[in-house]
Design a protein around this motif. Structure first.
Motif, short mmCIF file in Angstrom:
data_model
loop_
_atom_site.label_atom_id
_atom_site.label_comp_id
_atom_site.label_asym_id
_atom_site.label_seq_id
_atom_site.Cartn_x
_atom_site.Cartn_y
_atom_site.Cartn_z
N SER A 225 0.81 -1.23 0.00
CA SER A 225 0.00 0.00 0.00
C SER A 225 0.84 1.28 0.00
O SER A 225 0.30 2.36 -0.22
N ASP A 226 2.15 1.18 0.23
CA ASP A 226 3.01 2.38 0.17
C ASP A 226 3.64 2.55 -1.21
O ASP A 226 4.54 3.37 -1.38
N GLY A 227 3.17 1.77 -2.20
CA GLY A 227 3.68 1.91 -3.56
C GLY A 227 5.00 1.21 -3.81
O GLY A 227 5.65 1.48 -4.81
N LYS A 228 5.39 0.30 -2.92
CA LYS A 228 6.63 -0.45 -3.09
C LYS A 228 6.33 -1.95 -3.11
O LYS A 228 5.36 -2.40 -2.51
N SER A 229 7.17 -2.69 -3.81
CA SER A 229 7.07 -4.15 -3.76
C SER A 229 7.74 -4.62 -2.48
O SER A 229 8.88 -4.27 -2.18
N ARG A 230 7.00 -5.43 -1.70
CA ARG A 230 7.52 -5.91 -0.41
C ARG A 230 7.20 -7.39 -0.26
O ARG A 230 6.31 -7.93 -0.93
N CYS A 231 7.91 -8.05 0.66
CA CYS A 231 7.68 -9.47 0.91
C CYS A 231 6.52 -9.59 1.90
O CYS A 231 6.73 -9.56 3.13
N LEU A 232 5.31 -9.73 1.36
CA LEU A 232 4.09 -9.75 2.17
C LEU A 232 3.68 -11.19 2.47
O LEU A 232 3.97 -12.10 1.70
N PRO A 233 2.96 -11.42 3.58
CA PRO A 233 2.63 -12.78 4.02
C PRO A 233 1.83 -13.57 2.99
O PRO A 233 0.95 -13.05 2.31
N LEU A 234 2.15 -14.87 2.91
CA LEU A 234 1.45 -15.82 2.04
C LEU A 234 1.25 -17.12 2.81
O LEU A 234 1.80 -17.32 3.89
N GLY A 235 0.47 -18.01 2.23
CA GLY A 235 0.36 -19.35 2.79
C GLY A 235 -0.65 -19.45 3.92
O GLY A 235 -1.51 -18.58 4.09
N PRO A 236 -0.55 -20.50 4.73
CA PRO A 236 -1.57 -20.78 5.73
C PRO A 236 -1.63 -19.78 6.87
O PRO A 236 -2.59 -19.78 7.63
N THR A 237 -0.62 -18.92 7.00
CA THR A 237 -0.70 -17.88 8.04
C THR A 237 -1.59 -16.73 7.62
O THR A 237 -1.87 -15.83 8.42
N THR A 238 -2.06 -16.75 6.37
CA THR A 238 -2.71 -15.58 5.80
C THR A 238 -4.12 -15.90 5.31
O THR A 238 -4.30 -16.77 4.46
#
Length: 486
Positions: A225-238
């Motif tokens: 949401s800040d306009g940057k590519s970031r390592c955001l959560p994936l998988g069963p935690t999400t």
């Protein structure tokens, strides 16, 4: 295909269940594509190679098991972090009391198929409970009885097996060594991230995910949401959300976030935004919902009554600032003639190859079959045509459609991909330059042909952009690849 970084990363992340601990050790990494996917004595890496030295995973990370003579995929099969390469083409038995049974007490399950199994060894999967690995069984003899059973409430009821149904008994659980085994290892890591690999007992190796070690979650490079590519959560935690399909309130204005593991999710994320969207916001998971709602299809907000089995819905909690997640910066890793291996760098030392880039066409590209069944690195594009969309009432001027919203962040399409199904294998492809935009009416005729008399008016998709086809890009001008195993 404009979401350039996520496809390959997601293709490998999904082999994992809930995050597992690791027993240490050193592994590969640092961005070298050769280390991210290598074959062993039993498992052969399926790759596409070029004369200039490209070696790229074919169809994601799929293996050829030379012992079983089948394609297989890694899957977590033990609570101790053990993995097995299980056959890709495998049936799954329904969970719980669903499905069909051999006996009048509904205890011995049957495998039901619409077509008979081909020759060779076959296996069936029984999915585990939330957070537990699946179990695997051999497929037994064909079930030839005319009567089978199903569970209805507390009763086990009989029914006559339709003559065209194909049913099989479920055999013994697979013995140790039936599938190739592997162990999760850590490769390159820094203070915030680590690369995780599966190390096969036969010497094979495969990258499976990025781990945000501070939050103990798999993550992938996504637009934040800040306009940057970031390592955001994936998988069963999400838990994932997308309006209008799942809503948390009766007016369908608040997103509900779905998860298949009620005890696992810690984050709530909406990844549905396209290139025009504000980027994904990450929230903590809020309260579990007793009832979710939906306005999909009818447009009227109503209770969701046909939720998928074992799916749970949550509200969003407090937002997690995007700066809490590691930025992913685009890098060029290696050049092979006109193709570059491109990926992302995260943190101090973590690098992940994610895509091929055609420097002459200035676009990402993917290996697909041309009309002569040769692999070519076709330009990636979200604009496509399938021979059934036209700009005129005689159906003589073909159109292509880009159904992504258009905005400043999503420049006009430059290439069009045309798929052709011939009935003798995978689709074949052609590539075109995008021609002029078409703002007029659109027409369709039966896919794959028809006559001008069959041409009829069609409704435009409101947010889609339509293009006429420009000059064709000769397949022979694209980089050729050769499939292989090593």
């Amino acid at each position: 295909m404009r979401s350039r970084y996520t496809g390959l990363l997601l293709a490998v992340t999904v082999v994992l269940g809930c995050p597992s601990s690791d027993d240490g050790g050193e592994g590969p990494g640092g961005g070298n594509p050769e280390e991210f996917y290598k074959g062993g004595s039993r498992l052969k890496a399926q790759v596409t190679k070029t004369a200039e030295g490209v070696r790229w995973p074919s169809e994601g990370y799929q293996w050829f098991d030379s012992t079983l003579n089948q394609i297989c995929l890694w899957q977590e099969t033990g609570t101790d972090g053990a993995f097995s390469c299980v056959p890709r083409d495998m049936d799954t038995l329904p969970n719980g009391e669903a499905g069909f049974f051999v006996d009048a007490s509904c205890t011995e399950k049957l495998l039901s198929r619409s077509a008979p199994l081909p020759s060779g060894s076959h296996f069936v999967r029984k999915q585990g409970a939330c957070g537990e690995p699946s179990r695997f069984y051999s497929v037994g003899e064909p079930f030839t009885n005319t009567t089978a059973y199903y569970k209805s409430g507390a009763s086990c009821r009989s029914f006559s097996v339709p003559s065209n149904d194909k049913m099989y008994r479920v055999g013994a659980e697979v013995a140790a060594g039936t599938f190739a085994r592997g162990t999760l290892r850590i490769g390159v890591s820094d203070a915030r991230l680590s690369l995780q690999f599966i190390e096969g007992e036969d010497g094979s190796g495969q990258f499976v995910r990025l781990m945000d070690t501070a939050r103990n979650t798999a993550c992938g490079a996504r637009w934040a949401s800040d306009g940057k590519s970031r390592c955001l959560p994936l998988g069963p935690t999400t838990a994932l959300g997308q309006l209008p399909f799942t809503a948390a309130n009766e007016s369908c204005t608040e997103t509900a976030f779905a998860s298949t593991c009620v005890t696992a999710p810690r984050f709530a994320v909406n990844y549905s935004q396209g290139p025009c969207g504000p980027g994904a916001k990450v929230h903590e998971v809020g309260e579990q919902l007793a009832q979710a709602y939906s306005s999909a299809g009818s447009g009227v907000c109503q209770p969701l009554t046909r939720a998928p089995v074992d799916t749970f819905y949550f509200r969003a909690g407090a937002e997690v600032p995007p700066s809490n997640f590691v930025e992913a910066k685009e890098i060029d890793i290696k050049t092979h003639g006109r193709l570059k291996v491109r990926g992302v760098a995260l943190g101090d030392s973590v690098k992940v190859p994610l895509m091929l880039h055609d420097t002459e066409l200035n676009t990402p590209c993917d290996f697909m079959e041309d009309m002569n069944r040769k692999l070519r690195c076709f330009p990636s594009s979200s604009t496509f045509t399938s021979n059934d969309l036209f700009a005129d009432a005689a159906c003589t001027t073909p159109l292509a459609i880009d159904d992504n919203p258009t905005c400043a962040a999503a420049p006009p399409s430059r290439y069009i991909i045309q798929s052709t199904f011939t009935g003798d294998g995978p689709p074949r492809y052609r590539a075109y330059h995008a021609g002029a935009k078409h703002d007029g009416p659109v027409f369709v005729r039966p896919m794959g042909g028809g006559t001008p008399a069959g041409c009829r008016s069609a409704q435009r998709i409101p947010e889609a952009t339509y293009y006429k086809l420009g000059a064709e890009i000769a397949a022979t001008s694209l980089v050729e690849g050769t499939p292989g195993r090593d």
